[in-house]
Design a protein around this motif. Structure first.
Motif, short mmCIF file in Angstrom:
data_model
loop_
_atom_site.label_atom_id
_atom_site.label_comp_id
_atom_site.label_asym_id
_atom_site.label_seq_id
_atom_site.Cartn_x
_atom_site.Cartn_y
_atom_site.Cartn_z
N GLU A 369 30.47 13.64 55.55
CA GLU A 369 29.93 14.99 56.32
C GLU A 369 28.48 14.88 56.46
OE1 GLU A 369 31.04 17.91 53.43
OE2 GLU A 369 33.17 18.46 54.56
N GLY A 370 27.70 14.17 55.29
CA GLY A 370 26.36 14.02 55.61
C GLY A 370 26.09 13.12 56.92
N MET A 371 26.66 11.91 57.02
CA MET A 371 26.58 11.00 57.93
C MET A 371 26.89 11.61 59.36
SD MET A 371 28.37 7.67 56.25
CE MET A 371 28.20 6.53 57.68
N LEU A 372 28.05 12.58 59.20
CA LEU A 372 28.35 13.26 60.64
C LEU A 372 27.61 14.07 61.04
CD1 LEU A 372 30.67 13.67 62.71
CD2 LEU A 372 31.60 15.23 61.26
N TYR A 373 26.74 14.70 60.01
CA TYR A 373 25.73 15.74 60.63
C TYR A 373 24.48 14.97 61.43
CZ TYR A 373 21.27 18.32 59.88
OH TYR A 373 20.10 18.88 59.94
N LEU A 374 24.17 13.87 60.80
CA LEU A 374 23.17 12.87 61.03
C LEU A 374 23.38 12.40 62.55
CD1 LEU A 374 21.87 11.18 58.15
CD2 LEU A 374 20.63 12.95 59.25
N GLU A 375 24.78 11.94 62.43
CA GLU A 375 25.13 11.49 63.83
C GLU A 375 25.14 12.52 65.22
OE1 GLU A 375 29.05 9.67 66.06
OE2 GLU A 375 29.34 10.03 63.87
N GLU A 376 25.44 13.74 64.62
CA GLU A 376 25.55 14.66 65.72
C GLU A 376 24.11 15.12 66.03
OE1 GLU A 376 28.23 17.48 64.29
OE2 GLU A 376 30.07 16.36 65.01
N GLN A 377 23.27 15.45 64.69
CA GLN A 377 22.20 16.24 65.10
C GLN A 377 20.85 15.28 65.07
OE1 GLN A 377 21.97 19.49 65.67
NE2 GLN A 377 24.32 19.78 65.10
N TRP A 378 20.81 14.21 64.40
CA TRP A 378 19.73 13.20 64.37
C TRP A 378 20.25 12.08 64.34
CZ3 TRP A 378 15.20 16.06 64.17
CH2 TRP A 378 14.93 17.25 63.76
N PRO A 379 20.65 11.39 65.64
CA PRO A 379 21.03 10.06 65.82
C PRO A 379 20.20 9.10 65.64
CG PRO A 379 21.03 11.13 67.89
CD PRO A 379 20.64 12.25 66.86
N ASP A 380 18.67 9.37 65.62
CA ASP A 380 17.66 8.41 65.68
C ASP A 380 17.25 8.09 64.16
OD1 ASP A 380 17.86 7.78 68.25
OD2 ASP A 380 16.04 8.99 68.50
N ILE A 381 17.75 8.96 63.13
CA ILE A 381 17.17 8.94 61.88
C ILE A 381 18.51 7.85 61.04
CG2 ILE A 381 17.20 10.03 59.84
CD1 ILE A 381 16.18 12.45 61.17
N GLY A 382 18.08 6.82 60.61
CA GLY A 382 18.91 6.08 59.70
C GLY A 382 18.71 6.20 58.35
N TYR A 383 19.64 5.41 57.44
CA TYR A 383 19.44 5.98 56.11
C TYR A 383 20.04 4.41 55.41
CZ TYR A 383 23.94 7.09 57.91
OH TYR A 383 25.14 7.26 58.63
N ASP A 384 19.93 4.25 54.04
CA ASP A 384 20.38 3.12 53.43
C ASP A 384 21.44 3.81 52.39
OD1 ASP A 384 20.44 1.02 52.03
OD2 ASP A 384 18.56 1.15 50.78
N LEU A 385 22.65 3.29 52.93
CA LEU A 385 23.91 3.84 52.32
C LEU A 385 24.19 2.76 51.29
CD1 LEU A 385 25.78 6.28 52.29
CD2 LEU A 385 27.10 4.93 54.08
N ARG A 386 24.11 2.90 49.94
CA ARG A 386 24.76 2.39 48.99
C ARG A 386 25.07 3.27 47.84
NH1 ARG A 386 20.13 -2.27 47.89
NH2 ARG A 386 18.96 -0.48 48.78
N THR A 387 25.80 2.70 46.74
CA THR A 387 25.92 3.49 45.63
C THR A 387 24.82 3.72 44.73
OG1 THR A 387 26.66 1.62 44.70
CG2 THR A 387 28.42 2.86 45.64
N SER A 388 23.68 2.78 45.03
CA SER A 388 22.43 3.03 44.20
C SER A 388 21.62 3.93 44.74
CB SER A 388 21.80 1.57 43.90
OG SER A 388 21.58 0.84 45.27
#
Length: 523
Positions: A369-388
């Motif tokens: 859901e968080g990824m979907l929000y960023l994709e829809e609202q802030w597509p230019d913001i990336g993130y480091d998606l790891r369990t750590s």
């Protein structure tokens, strides 16, 4: 009447000898003990018949003892004031330069109560008398001159008590210590000029006025400088002292030092090369996570850092780490975010607490859901998606962190990272860096025939939950497949599938900034 009242004429002969004896002894004691002669009542009655205007004749209740003492004091005071013939006239009280006896006469309130009507002038000047204004003197309402100058009277002047003195044409209150009064507001005092009040304290002192003016001219600019300086200091160094609307997400080194107790070791929760993470408590008691970057960077890079932070603080979703503000000093850069407990990332949570299937599924759904929000609202913001790097809030909500503004990596790569994240959670296995493909192939090889060999064995699975887990791993494998012959599922589809799995205890997914964590606006 110009001559002395009839009371003096009738009584003076009979009491003059007695009066001399009295005033040669202790006057107050003798007056207190002395009693009127037997015929004194008849004498007073006779006086009032001849001259009804006498003050004691108009008294509601005559006190013969008091009137007798008044007569004696009047006779003596007339002589002390050097009147020409006290038997016939008592026109003035002149006690200038008589500091030893003036306080005594002022204490005889019974005399001033029956003040002879013949008195037109009272002069008590140059006696250094202390105390309040001698208000009893004003009972002689017929006087034309009053001089109380060169004494040490203090306190307020009874302005209203002067009103009955309609015949007063000469007044001197100079050289005293009265409290300043607004004499100009009284019609009575307008008949006298300022010479009547020289150094009396009643009129504003020119020296004091000049002193006040100098103090005002000096202090007012200093006061303004202090106010402006204090406001400037608050704006630049401690904006947390200002109203919230004035802070605008900006933190200063002084604020961070105050929040971390001068960056004390007890508040240090993590450290790596050039980065330190502190637990901080802001001035309003709110706990925050402060990530500090000690490395010096160029001015251009600091400007880019500030621009990125201005974007990140606008992110608002229950599954994104809430960033409250930043510090962008030359020697210190920092990001201030919401506090999460130490060792609260997903990697530690999975390996340490062995969460059940439903809790893992909720975490996966929250991240999607968080990824979907960023994709829809802030597509230019990336993130480091790891369990750590995915943290857990106090209510176990997953929080995506480590944002990067301007990261235009395509959605395919992001979904692939989510697939790896999903497989790590399901297997409790973290692949070595560079061996992610082998990790995926290992799981793919066991998917159809021996899936239980790769699923975290600590999860207690029923037949239904095993089917859900199998479907979830299938989603993860589909996300990591990047060949043209296989199409990745969209984030929207992933969220819908996981929502159906959690249907019995699931609520409708909240929209942007609704239904998520109630973020306290502290900036």
């Amino acid at each position: 009447m110009a001559s002395i009242p009839a009371s003096f004429l009738l009584l003076f002969v009979s009491i003059s000898a007695t009066a001399y004896t009295i005033f040669s002894a202790t006057v107050i004691e003798d007056l207190a003990n002395l009693k009127p002669p037997p015929n004194f009542n008849a004498t007073i009655t006779n006086n009032c018949l001849h001259n009804p205007s006498l003050r004691y004749c108009n008294s509601p209740a005559m006190d013969l003892h008091e009137i007798f003492r008044f007569t004696i004091v009047a006779s003596h005071l007339c002589n002390e004031s050097k009147n020409p013939n006290c038997v016939e006239t008592f026109s003035e009280i002149d006690l200038r330069n008589r500091p030893k006896i003036v306080p005594l006469y002022l204490s005889f309130s019974f005399f001033w109560k029956y003040c002879p009507l013949s008195i037109v002038s009272i002069d008590l000047s140059n006696n250094s008398i202390k105390g309040s204004f001698p208000a009893d003197v004003l009972l002689c309402t017929q006087i034309q001159a009053l001089d109380l100058s060169r004494n040490e009277f203090s306190g307020d002047v009874p302005i209203q008590s002067f009103s009955p003195l309609s015949n007063l044409t000469l007044l001197n209150l100079s050289f005293n210590h009265f409290s300043e009064s607004k004499l100009s507001d009284s019609e009575f005092f307008k008949r006298f000029n300022s010479s009547s009040f020289i150094h009396s304290g009643l009129l504003p002192s020119r020296k004091r006025f000049r002193l006040n003016a100098v103090i005002l001219l000096l202090c007012f600019p200093i006061f303004i400088v202090l106010i402006v300086g204090g406001f400037w200091w608050c704006c630049l160094q401690r904006p947390d002292f200002l109203p919230r609307m004035c802070r605008r997400h900006r933190f200063t080194p002084y604020m961070l030092k105050a929040a971390t107790d001068e960056f004390s070791k007890k508040n240090l929760v993590g450290k790596s090369d050039g980065i330190a993470i502190y637990r901080g408590i802001l001035r309003d008691g709110f706990k925050v996570r402060i990530e500090i970057y000690w490395k010096n960077i160029s001015g251009e890079n600091r400007r880019k850092f500030a621009e990125e932070c201005k974007v990140i603080v606008q992110l608002c979703h229950k599954n994104l780490l809430r960033v409250y503000g930043w510090c962008n000093d030359r020697k210190l850069r920092a990001i201030v975010a919401e506090w999460t407990e130490e060792e609260s990332n997903v990697e530690i949570w999975i390996s340490g607490s062995a969460p059940p299937w439903k809790r893992r599924l909720k975490v996966l759904k929250g991240v999607a859901e968080g990824m979907l929000y960023l994709e829809e609202q802030w597509p230019d913001i990336g993130y480091d998606l790891r369990t750590s790097t995915v943290l857990l809030s106090n209510n176990q909500e997953p929080l995506i962190s480590r944002f990067k503004v301007g990261d235009r990596s395509n959605i395919t790569k992001r979904i692939c990272l989510f697939g790896l994240f999903l497989l790590e959670i399901m297997t409790n296995t973290k692949p070595l860096e560079g061996f992610e493909e082998r990790f995926v192939e290992f799981i793919r090889a066991h998917y159809t025939g021996n899936l239980q060999a790769v699923i975290d064995e600590r999860m207690k699975m029923t037949e239904n939950t095993f089917d859900q887990a199998k479907q979830t791993i299938e989603i993860g494998l589909m996300c990591t497949e990047q060949t043209r012959s296989h199409q990745q599922p969209s984030l929207y589809e992933i969220v819908n599938i996981m929502t159906r799995m959690l249907a019995p205890q699931n609520h409708k997914r909240s929209s942007h900034c609704e239904g998520g964590r109630a973020h306290r606006a502290i900036i």
